[in-house]
Write a protein that holds these residues in place. Structure first.
Motif, PDB file in Angstrom:
ATOM      1  N   UNK A  65       0.858  -1.191   0.000  1.00 22.38           N
ATOM      2  CA  UNK A  65       0.000   0.000   0.000  1.00 22.38           C
ATOM      3  C   UNK A  65       0.888   1.233   0.000  1.00 22.38           C
ATOM      4  N   UNK A  66       0.768   2.048  -1.034  1.00 18.45           N
ATOM      5  CA  UNK A  66       1.588   3.255  -1.098  1.00 18.45           C
ATOM      6  C   UNK A  66       1.264   4.208   0.047  1.00 18.45           C
ATOM      7  N   UNK A  67      -0.016   4.386   0.345  1.00 16.64           N
ATOM      8  CA  UNK A  67      -0.406   5.315   1.402  1.00 16.64           C
ATOM      9  C   UNK A  67       0.183   4.893   2.743  1.00 16.64           C
ATOM     10  N   UNK A  68       0.047   3.607   3.065  1.00 19.33           N
ATOM     11  CA  UNK A  68       0.583   3.132   4.337  1.00 19.33           C
ATOM     12  C   UNK A  68       2.104   3.248   4.364  1.00 19.33           C
ATOM     13  N   UNK A  69       2.762   2.868   3.266  1.00 15.52           N
ATOM     14  CA  UNK A  69       4.220   2.925   3.206  1.00 15.52           C
ATOM     15  C   UNK A  69       4.725   4.348   3.373  1.00 15.52           C
ATOM     16  N   UNK A  70       4.080   5.278   2.698  1.00  9.26           N
ATOM     17  CA  UNK A  70       4.479   6.681   2.802  1.00  9.26           C
ATOM     18  C   UNK A  70       4.316   7.181   4.245  1.00  9.26           C
ATOM     19  N   UNK A  71       3.209   6.790   4.887  1.00  9.36           N
ATOM     20  CA  UNK A  71       2.967   7.192   6.275  1.00  9.36           C
ATOM     21  C   UNK A  71       4.015   6.604   7.211  1.00  9.36           C
ATOM     22  N   UNK A  72       4.314   5.323   7.031  1.00  7.16           N
ATOM     23  CA  UNK A  72       5.289   4.637   7.889  1.00  7.16           C
ATOM     24  C   UNK A  72       6.672   5.249   7.736  1.00  7.16           C
ATOM     25  N   UNK A  73       7.094   5.480   6.507  1.00 13.04           N
ATOM     26  CA  UNK A  73       8.426   6.035   6.266  1.00 13.04           C
ATOM     27  C   UNK A  73       8.524   7.477   6.748  1.00 13.04           C
ATOM     28  N   UNK A  74       7.450   8.234   6.558  1.00 12.79           N
ATOM     29  CA  UNK A  74       7.454   9.626   7.023  1.00 12.79           C
ATOM     30  C   UNK A  74       7.559   9.676   8.538  1.00 12.79           C
ATOM     31  N   UNK A  75       6.821   8.783   9.213  1.00 12.53           N
ATOM     32  CA  UNK A  75       6.868   8.737  10.673  1.00 12.53           C
ATOM     33  C   UNK A  75       8.257   8.337  11.165  1.00 12.53           C
ATOM     34  N   UNK A  76       8.974   7.573  10.367  1.00 16.64           N
ATOM     35  CA  UNK A  76      10.318   7.134  10.761  1.00 16.64           C
ATOM     36  C   UNK A  76      11.364   8.225  10.557  1.00 16.64           C
ATOM     37  N   UNK A  77      11.019   9.241   9.785  1.00 16.22           N
ATOM     38  CA  UNK A  77      11.962  10.337   9.591  1.00 16.22           C
ATOM     39  C   UNK A  77      12.412  10.541   8.165  1.00 16.22           C
ATOM     40  N   UNK A  78      11.829   9.789   7.221  1.00 13.67           N
ATOM     41  CA  UNK A  78      12.141  10.007   5.805  1.00 13.67           C
ATOM     42  C   UNK A  78      11.387  11.256   5.364  1.00 13.67           C
ATOM     43  N   UNK A  79      12.116  12.259   4.952  1.00 13.95           N
ATOM     44  CA  UNK A  79      11.499  13.552   4.646  1.00 13.95           C
ATOM     45  C   UNK A  79      11.401  13.843   3.149  1.00 13.95           C
ATOM     46  N   UNK A  80      12.313  13.266   2.376  1.00 11.04           N
ATOM     47  CA  UNK A  80      12.382  13.600   0.955  1.00 11.04           C
ATOM     48  C   UNK A  80      11.946  12.390   0.128  1.00 11.04           C
ATOM     49  N   UNK A  81      10.819  12.529  -0.578  1.00 11.04           N
ATOM     50  CA  UNK A  81      10.303  11.446  -1.414  1.00 11.04           C
ATOM     51  C   UNK A  81      10.452  11.761  -2.903  1.00 11.04           C
ATOM     52  N   UNK A  82      11.244  12.786  -3.219  1.00 15.82           N
ATOM     53  CA  UNK A  82      11.382  13.190  -4.617  1.00 15.82           C
ATOM     54  C   UNK A  82      11.973  12.080  -5.483  1.00 15.82           C
ATOM     55  N   UNK A  83      12.850  11.265  -4.905  1.00 17.12           N
ATOM     56  CA  UNK A  83      13.507  10.209  -5.679  1.00 17.12           C
ATOM     57  C   UNK A  83      12.965   8.824  -5.324  1.00 17.12           C
ATOM     58  N   UNK A  84      11.767   8.799  -4.752  1.00 15.76           N
ATOM     59  CA  UNK A  84      11.138   7.537  -4.350  1.00 15.76           C
ATOM     60  C   UNK A  84       9.921   7.266  -5.228  1.00 15.76           C
ATOM     61  N   UNK A  85       9.856   6.070  -5.794  1.00 12.64           N
ATOM     62  CA  UNK A  85       8.679   5.611  -6.528  1.00 12.64           C
ATOM     63  C   UNK A  85       8.151   4.358  -5.847  1.00 12.64           C
ATOM     64  N   UNK A  86       6.886   4.380  -5.480  1.00 14.82           N
ATOM     65  CA  UNK A  86       6.273   3.217  -4.835  1.00 14.82           C
ATOM     66  C   UNK A  86       5.700   2.292  -5.906  1.00 14.82           C
ATOM     67  N   UNK A 389      -1.017  13.405  18.559  1.00 16.96           N
ATOM     68  CA  UNK A 389      -0.150  13.760  17.445  1.00 16.96           C
ATOM     69  C   UNK A 389       1.172  13.001  17.561  1.00 16.96           C
ATOM     70  N   UNK A 390       1.599  12.407  16.461  1.00 20.09           N
ATOM     71  CA  UNK A 390       2.842  11.631  16.461  1.00 20.09           C
ATOM     72  C   UNK A 390       3.936  12.374  15.713  1.00 20.09           C
ATOM     73  N   UNK A 391       3.960  13.701  15.852  1.00 17.98           N
ATOM     74  CA  UNK A 391       4.936  14.496  15.116  1.00 17.98           C
ATOM     75  C   UNK A 391       6.228  14.706  15.892  1.00 17.98           C
ATOM     76  N   UNK A 392       6.344  14.101  17.059  1.00 13.25           N
ATOM     77  CA  UNK A 392       7.552  14.247  17.868  1.00 13.25           C
ATOM     78  C   UNK A 392       8.627  13.279  17.384  1.00 13.25           C
TER      79      UNK A 392
END
Length: 661
Positions: A65-86, A389-392
């Motif tokens: 799932x692209x949506x779930x993957x993007x959420x999981x990676x963003x929560x882990x600290x991946x900030x730049x998705x410009x070079x990422x294709x799901x 909020x899980x933005x910490x």
């Protein structure tokens, strides 16, 4: 000071090693690499993507799932998705479930990192075979297609360190370094068969293959946050429950461990090598340089506040007991001892690889206390409500775990009180961050939340020493706020630091100022009895207590949620023991300058002007400290003892206004 400077001070070697790796890689002057990766949302995969995303690589990530993957990676600290294709797909499906368009994208890859597969040692055989064997065949087919049409630079396969393959005999056949069969779980067996299939497939089609064999994986530095609870977490769960009274196998056995950021650094380096030689790389230290099972279990027992195991029992006996009903009784799966071994592993190739990387192998002993505390808290604690909020971000200062937010200006450092952890202070921290824009860091006291227990003999002194060490990593002015016993600890740390750049906020300070109640009687009981009473207290009883202490006002945490979390966390002997120690200290009746706050009377104007006491008048547990310096600013509010948690907006507004003066 922000979290990055805190992390640098704790990760000096890691940061230095990352620099060396980048220096080695940069010498190849390669074009940006296209990497097709499976397992990108796993424990190893997220860290690998995070590191790869800091470079120029183009990433093709196989996800369900692209949506779930993007959420999981963003929560882990991946900030730049410009070079990422799901790429949407599934390892257990024929053709990976790829569309024709996605398969065309995938076969443009230069490098394949195959790290996919559910981390669950209790998987049923059919499910394990679908995931691992089907995945190996399908990814191997893609590698074959790439190599035959345009040349595959590198296939990197991640498989557990107990895989028996990797060495060959004189006839060129793979040797089995261990037994594959009845002793392994279906999870392990299918991973090993997948390993052999990919090795033979790579040899048949002549593409470069590196096999990375991580040992049992734990969290990265500086936090040791280990979300994958199925590895060492199973062992910690057994020790937690008192189900490991002996050492499995004895001192000749060990449990190899590696941090997930070390695994990721290895994968990143291999993916960027211009001319990979291939090989097998067990990611573990030499056996003689690692803690044996006796040392490991003694360290775990010390951190978990349970008796250390005595004597040793042959490992096969324990495996037999677990499989013969012990698992049903204990609730701990037999696979909890699956990764314990007496083997030594060939690490010469790994050591040569790390030499090329410019990196030395880290000593896992430094990380184990944080890993243990994190897993202990994770395994026992009730999750926060979903609307939190899980933005910490999580970090560490000194030997104390903390969470919070970066910002501009003087940082806030907040110390929680009894029966809580940094997590319960999140609403207050979030409000302070929004109202001031400053960095806000919420610290777990030693033995609470995700912080290791302190090594001091005296409860209060040990907490003060641990906080002093953490404060030492913050350079420049800070605003130090403590609640309840956390206020007394913060005040003592400020006094002992000798620093004049610390503003001190005391929220419902508690030391020897308790009102007569049942806890005074309970505190006179032996420590073990008091700890047991805390662990046995019902959720209903905690709910009644918090309902009485809450008072009016808006709250993100209900008293029911608070009671549920407290009841759950106190099932940890470590956390129950830390609470018992401080409760006994408060109610013991011992006198001392720090206990009574009388030392504040000696303060000059500089100190008194930089201190604020906020007191909830509806507190039924404590009275205002009689020895408090009368010149210290006092602000009364119409709330109970836990107002910083329940009336967090009002508390944040008071603190923000005070900081602005």
């Amino acid at each position: 000071m922000n979290v990055h400077t805190i992390q640098v001070s704790n990760e000096e070697n890691t940061a230095s090693n990352s620099t060396k790796i980048n220096q080695v890689i940069s010498t190849s002057d390669m074009e940006p690499t296209i990497i097709f990766m499976t397992g990108s949302t796993g424990f190893i995969g997220k860290e690998t993507v995070k590191q790869l995303a800091q470079g120029d690589d183009q990433l093709l990530l196989l996800v369900r799932s692209e949506q779930r993957a993007r959420t999981v990676l963003k929560a882990y600290g991946v900030k730049d998705f410009d070079r990422v294709t799901f790429i949407t797909g599934d390892l257990s499906i024929s053709g990976l479930g790829l569309t024709a368009a996605d398969r065309e994208r995938v076969v443009e890859a230069d490098v394949i990192i195959h790290a996919g597969g559910t981390m669950d040692v209790t998987l049923e055989r059919k499910v394990a075979e679908q995931i691992f064997m089907n995945g190996a065949r399908e990814v191997g087919q893609i590698a074959q297609e790439i190599h035959h049409t345009r040349g595959l630079r590198h296939f990197i396969h991640v498989v557990g360190f107990m895989s028996p393959y990797g060495q060959r005999n004189e006839q060129g056949n793979y040797l089995q370094g261990g037994h594959v069969g009845d002793q392994e779980s279906a999870y392990e067996e299918m991973k090993f068969h997948a390993d052999l299939h990919i090795r033979e497939h790579a040899e048949e089609h002549n593409y470069p293959l590196s096999v990375v064999n991580p040992s049992t994986v734990v969290g990265p530095r500086p936090t040791g946050e280990t979300e994958q609870t199925g590895g060492i977490g199973l062992l910690i769960q057994a020790v937690q429950k008192g189900l490991m009274p002996v050492v499995p196998g004895g001192a000749s056995y060990w449990l190899p461990l590696v941090e997930n950021d070390v695994v990721a650094q290895t994968l990143v380096f291999l993916s960027r090598e211009a001319d990979p030689a291939g090989g097998t790389y067990p990611l573990l230290a030499r056996k003689e340089d690692s803690p044996n099972m006796k040392e490991l279990l003694h360290l775990l027992a010390e951190q978990l506040d349970v008796p250390k195991p005595k004597g040793a029992v042959p490992l096969p006996w324990i495996q037999w007991i677990m499989k013969s009903g012990g698992t049903r009784i204990s609730g701990v799966p037999a696979e909890s001892v699956a990764f314990i071994t007496n083997r030594s592993f060939p690490v010469e190739e790994t050591e040569a690889l790390f030499t090329r990387m410019g990196q030395s192998w880290p000593d896992i002993r430094e990380q184990l206390p944080l890993v243990t505390a994190d897993l202990d808290y994770r395994l026992r604690n009730t999750p926060l409500p979903e609307d939190f909020k899980a933005d910490y971000i999580r970090s560490r200062s000194g030997n104390m775990a903390m969470l919070g937010w970066e910002g501009e200006g003087e940082p806030w450092i907040i110390v929680h009180g009894l029966l809580q952890s940094a997590d319960e202070m999140l609403p207050l921290g979030q409000q302070l961050r929004e109202q001031t824009g400053n960095p806000v860091w919420l610290i777990d006291l030693a033995g609470f939340g995700r912080s290791p227990v302190h090594q001091g003999d005296e409860a209060f002194e040990g907490q003060v020493d641990a906080l002093l060490q953490a404060l030492g990593e913050f350079e420049g002015p800070v605003k130090l706020v403590g609640h309840s016993i956390g206020a007394a600890i913060a005040a003592a740390a400020q006094m002992r630091s000798g620093r004049t750049d610390i503003r001190l906020g005391l929220l419902q300070p508690a030391a020897n100022n308790s009102n007569p109640n049942v806890l005074k009687w309970v505190s006179r009981l032996p420590r073990g009895v008091m700890r047991s009473l805390l662990r046995l207290r019902s959720e209903k009883s905690w709910n009644q207590m918090f309902s009485a202490y809450r008072g009016a006002g808006e709250s993100s945490l209900t008293t029911h949620t608070m009671a549920k979390r407290i009841r759950s966390s106190l099932q940890s002997p470590r956390i129950a023991g830390a609470n018992a120690d401080l409760l006994r200290w408060i109610h013991s009746g011992k006198q001392g300058s720090v206990r009574s706050f009388s030392w504040m009377k000696e303060w000059g104007d500089d100190h008194t002007n930089n201190t604020l006491v906020v007191w909830g008048k509806e507190d039924q547990e404590y009275h205002y400290p009689r020895d408090m310096n009368s010149q210290v600013k006092r602000l009364d509010v119409p709330y109970g003892h836990y107002f910083p948690t329940f009336q967090y907006k009002e508390t944040a507004a008071i603190l923000a206004e005070w900081a602005a003066t």
